[in-house]
Scaffold this active site. Structure first.
Site, PDB file in Angstrom:
ATOM      1  N   ASP A 275     -56.647  -5.276   2.904  1.00 31.90           N
ATOM      2  CA  ASP A 275     -58.043  -4.828   2.935  1.00 31.90           C
ATOM      3  C   ASP A 275     -58.755  -5.348   4.180  1.00 31.90           C
ATOM      4  O   ASP A 275     -59.897  -4.974   4.453  1.00 31.90           O
ATOM      5  CB  ASP A 275     -58.785  -5.217   1.657  1.00 31.90           C
ATOM      6  CG  ASP A 275     -58.820  -6.715   1.396  1.00 31.90           C
ATOM      7  OD1 ASP A 275     -58.224  -7.490   2.174  1.00 31.90           O
ATOM      8  OD2 ASP A 275     -59.424  -7.114   0.383  1.00 31.90           O
ATOM      9  N   SER A 276     -58.061  -6.155   4.979  1.00 33.23           N
ATOM     10  CA  SER A 276     -58.559  -6.528   6.303  1.00 33.23           C
ATOM     11  C   SER A 276     -58.789  -5.308   7.177  1.00 33.23           C
ATOM     12  O   SER A 276     -59.474  -5.387   8.201  1.00 33.23           O
ATOM     13  CB  SER A 276     -57.579  -7.483   6.989  1.00 33.23           C
ATOM     14  OG  SER A 276     -56.254  -6.975   6.915  1.00 33.23           O
TER      15      SER A 276
ATOM     16  N   ASP B  11     -53.045  -3.882  -0.783  1.00 33.96           N
ATOM     17  CA  ASP B  11     -54.116  -4.694  -1.379  1.00 33.96           C
ATOM     18  C   ASP B  11     -54.945  -3.878  -2.361  1.00 33.96           C
ATOM     19  O   ASP B  11     -55.273  -2.709  -2.091  1.00 33.96           O
ATOM     20  CB  ASP B  11     -55.059  -5.200  -0.287  1.00 33.96           C
ATOM     21  CG  ASP B  11     -54.798  -6.649   0.091  1.00 33.96           C
ATOM     22  OD1 ASP B  11     -54.148  -7.374  -0.682  1.00 33.96           O
ATOM     23  OD2 ASP B  11     -55.245  -7.044   1.183  1.00 33.96           O
TER      24      ASP B  11
ATOM     25  N   GLU C 287     -53.595 -19.063   1.527  1.00 36.70           N
ATOM     26  CA  GLU C 287     -54.399 -18.905   2.732  1.00 36.70           C
ATOM     27  C   GLU C 287     -55.329 -20.085   2.949  1.00 36.70           C
ATOM     28  O   GLU C 287     -56.065 -20.489   2.053  1.00 36.70           O
ATOM     29  CB  GLU C 287     -55.225 -17.616   2.674  1.00 36.70           C
ATOM     30  CG  GLU C 287     -56.071 -17.407   3.926  1.00 36.70           C
ATOM     31  CD  GLU C 287     -56.708 -16.029   4.022  1.00 36.70           C
ATOM     32  OE1 GLU C 287     -57.484 -15.806   4.978  1.00 36.70           O
ATOM     33  OE2 GLU C 287     -56.436 -15.177   3.163  1.00 36.70           O
TER      34      GLU C 287
END
Length: 290
Positions: free
Chosen positions: A56-57, A95, A193
């Site tokens: 979704d980046s 995602d 992350e």
């Protein structure tokens, strides 16, 4: 009864990797993972990656959004379809966007099933730890492989107070519990992350599925980066954990400047870039000669 659909064999007889193959890499050769959002980039990444993530980046690096929160199901499906057209060997994960899975496990199943059916992805990724374990178990029990994501979870950036390192001090127990809960719920891998390296190494030793690091530790079972960060195409900001393997943004800017200069100086198009006029010969009657 019809047979269970199988992942089509790639051209050249190369076997397509699956989430089960990724899970089996625990403790072995590190898993190479990169994001991709378009068919041409997917073809390039597929040559080297074991796992391709349609992240979704995409909202930030391709659509200019300030965060991932505005990404929709339709966007993820569109980019998932594009990437699927360029993948032959890597496992493909898409995602789940913000708001598409948090409400109930049933909501998550409907949207995950739609993503997989409409893109051809082999798995989905969702963010969240202990509070999402029930949803992960619900999905995996119904045939949807899930990659987990704990530590810094960008969809929760407002609740976390920004893009801060997670798991320092007393917060370490929470991140460990999150990773363990997703493993027990059936996730085939867990992204860690922006978590301190020592904590990441502990979690990697504790859980039975691969850890995929981003801003984590070289001791993870694999690594992931956003392709536009890694190639120097995204310049709005540069996280500490990103290593630039190329500066394609700078190269593109230079190429665009050279093109503009050539157009303005009438150096482009040159004779070799245009088509000569070849009028047909005509006879006295005005008709083209045979």
């Amino acid at each position: 009864m019809s047979a269970t659909p199988q992942t089509p064999a790639p051209q050249g007889g190369i076997r397509r990797l699956t989430p089960s193959d990724i899970r089996a890499r625990k403790g072995g050769t590190p898993v190479v993972c990169l994001t991709a959002y378009t068919t041409p980039m997917a073809r390039l990444v597929d040559r080297e990656a074991d796992l391709i993530l349609v992240g979704d980046s995409v909202g930030m690096v391709l659509h200019g959004m300030p965060s991932t929160l505005g990404v929709t199901m339709e966007m993820m499906i569109l980019h998932g379809q594009a990437v699927a057209r360029g993948v032959e060997r890597a496992a493909l994960v898409v995602d789940m966007p913000f708001g598409s899975y948090e409400e109930t496990p049933a909501q998550a199943f409907r949207n995950a099933a739609r993503i997989m059916a409409e893109t051809g992805a082999q798995a989905v990724k969702l963010e969240g730890g202990l509070h999402m374990a029930e949803t992960v178990a619900f999905l995996t029990a119904r045939g949807i492989p899930v990659m987990g994501h704990v530590g810094l979870t960008p969809q929760s950036v407002n609740a976390l107070g920004g893009y801060r390192v997670q798991g320092r001090g007393g917060d370490a127990a929470r991140v460990r519990a999150d990773a363990a809960a997703l493993t027990q719920a059936g996730a085939f891998a867990v992204v860690l992350e922006k978590v301190p390296a020592a904590l990441v190494d502990t979690i990697t030793a504790e859980i039975a599925v691969p850890t995929i690091g981003i801003g984590a530790s070289a001791g993870c079972d694999g690594q992931v980066l956003v392709i536009d960060d890694m190639l120097g195409l995204f310049g709005d900001f540069r996280p500490k954990f990103v290593r630039r393997y190329a500066e394609l943004g700078e190269s593109a800017a230079e190429a665009i400047a050279r093109y503009a200069a050539d157009v303005q100086a009438r150096r482009f198009p040159a004779p070799e870039h245009v088509f000569a006029s070849e009028l047909p010969a005509t006879g006295g009657s005005g008709k083209a000669a045979s």
